[in-house]
Design a protein around this motif. Sequence first.
Motif, PDB file in Angstrom:
ATOM      1  N   LEU A  63     -10.545 -10.459  -1.278  1.00 19.93           N
ATOM      2  CA  LEU A  63      -9.792  -9.575  -0.510  1.00 19.93           C
ATOM      3  C   LEU A  63      -9.776  -8.408  -0.953  1.00 19.93           C
ATOM      4  O   LEU A  63     -10.147  -7.311  -0.187  1.00 19.93           O
ATOM      5  N   GLN A  64      -9.485  -8.037  -2.291  1.00 18.07           N
ATOM      6  CA  GLN A  64      -9.555  -6.891  -2.708  1.00 18.07           C
ATOM      7  C   GLN A  64     -11.119  -6.023  -2.713  1.00 18.07           C
ATOM      8  O   GLN A  64     -10.807  -4.877  -2.400  1.00 18.07           O
ATOM      9  N   LYS A  65     -11.880  -6.635  -3.255  1.00 18.30           N
ATOM     10  CA  LYS A  65     -13.162  -6.180  -3.159  1.00 18.30           C
ATOM     11  C   LYS A  65     -13.646  -5.696  -2.006  1.00 18.30           C
ATOM     12  O   LYS A  65     -14.395  -4.667  -1.680  1.00 18.30           O
ATOM     13  N   ASP A  81     -12.122   6.820  -5.883  1.00 19.78           N
ATOM     14  CA  ASP A  81     -10.842   6.737  -6.703  1.00 19.78           C
ATOM     15  C   ASP A  81      -9.423   6.952  -5.919  1.00 19.78           C
ATOM     16  O   ASP A  81      -8.491   7.053  -6.519  1.00 19.78           O
ATOM     17  N   GLN A  82      -9.524   7.173  -4.516  1.00 24.04           N
ATOM     18  CA  GLN A  82      -8.612   7.368  -4.007  1.00 24.04           C
ATOM     19  C   GLN A  82      -7.570   6.047  -3.435  1.00 24.04           C
ATOM     20  O   GLN A  82      -6.299   6.078  -3.040  1.00 24.04           O
ATOM     21  N   LEU A  83      -8.319   4.823  -3.825  1.00 24.95           N
ATOM     22  CA  LEU A  83      -7.520   3.689  -3.449  1.00 24.95           C
ATOM     23  C   LEU A  83      -7.112   2.979  -4.890  1.00 24.95           C
ATOM     24  O   LEU A  83      -6.580   1.839  -4.745  1.00 24.95           O
ATOM     25  N   ASP A  84      -7.490   3.368  -6.019  1.00 29.05           N
ATOM     26  CA  ASP A  84      -7.094   2.665  -7.195  1.00 29.05           C
ATOM     27  C   ASP A  84      -5.733   2.346  -7.512  1.00 29.05           C
ATOM     28  O   ASP A  84      -5.296   1.265  -7.851  1.00 29.05           O
ATOM     29  N   GLU A  85      -4.864   3.236  -6.942  1.00 27.68           N
ATOM     30  CA  GLU A  85      -3.112   2.942  -7.171  1.00 27.68           C
ATOM     31  C   GLU A  85      -2.919   1.962  -6.202  1.00 27.68           C
ATOM     32  O   GLU A  85      -1.814   1.357  -6.586  1.00 27.68           O
ATOM     33  N   TRP A  86      -3.435   1.599  -5.092  1.00 25.93           N
ATOM     34  CA  TRP A  86      -3.116   0.715  -4.310  1.00 25.93           C
ATOM     35  C   TRP A  86      -3.635  -0.592  -4.510  1.00 25.93           C
ATOM     36  O   TRP A  86      -3.145  -1.643  -4.560  1.00 25.93           O
ATOM     37  N   ARG A  88      -5.752  -1.636  -7.175  1.00 26.19           N
ATOM     38  CA  ARG A  88      -5.742  -1.771  -8.650  1.00 26.19           C
ATOM     39  C   ARG A  88      -7.001  -2.264  -9.174  1.00 26.19           C
ATOM     40  O   ARG A  88      -7.487  -3.182  -9.782  1.00 26.19           O
ATOM     41  N   LEU A  89      -8.083  -1.260  -8.555  1.00 27.11           N
ATOM     42  CA  LEU A  89      -9.423  -1.491  -9.114  1.00 27.11           C
ATOM     43  C   LEU A  89      -9.854  -0.043  -9.705  1.00 27.11           C
ATOM     44  O   LEU A  89      -9.513   0.975  -8.970  1.00 27.11           O
TER      45      LEU A  89
END
Length: 231
Positions: A63-65, A81-86, A88-89
């Motif tokens: 689901l994350q990927k 890199d705009q989603l890494d904080e949410w 976690r990738l």
Amino acid sequence: AACRQLVNDYFSGADSTYPDRKFRRRFRMRRELFERIVERLGAEDDYFKQRPDALGNMGAAPLQKVVTAAMRLLAYGGCADQLDEWIRLSESTIQQCLKRFVNAIQRLFGEEYLRAPTQDDVMRLLNDNARRGFPGCLGSIDCWHWEWKNCPSAWAAQYKGKKGKGCVAEMCCGRDLWIWHLFCGNPGSLNDINILQRSPLLRQIYNDDIPGVEFKVNGNTHTTPYWLADG
């Protein structure tokens, strides 16, 4: 933690934080279709399966990927890199997810969806449109423009049209929204007529490479299909 947050936000049924209408807006598809894609990728592509790392800790869930790589980046055209904080990738993992997702979609769904229409498909489209009062019609055709924000300066004049710098795509679809023709990458300086002149679809008609059809209008028999377009 990131996967639990995703489930709570979108995949907890009636208890989800965001309703179906927001899911469709943010992921550009219905929730049922999204879950079907995640299930298929997780079952048939080893990259999207959740596996333990060298320390025995479980890695990212399918689901994350899929959420990160496919839907959010492709839907919004954002950076990795705009989603890494949410989610976690890392940025590199998100970029790899996107590449693997595109290849997996082509491999798993290409035979059914990413193909030219067969004779049976043509007859289904013709019969469907004939019942609606358009005998011989194979669907609708149109072009649309999208912005190319980072278009190189050297190409700016070639890709600049009335809607700014961008590209133009040509598409054909039926009443059920099955997109069976897509011609992408044309410079934004071209209009719909220019696109049609260089379209592989028109070339197929000229070369008689399309499946044969036959229909009557006002007592006259025609063997070439047509498409509906706006003026």
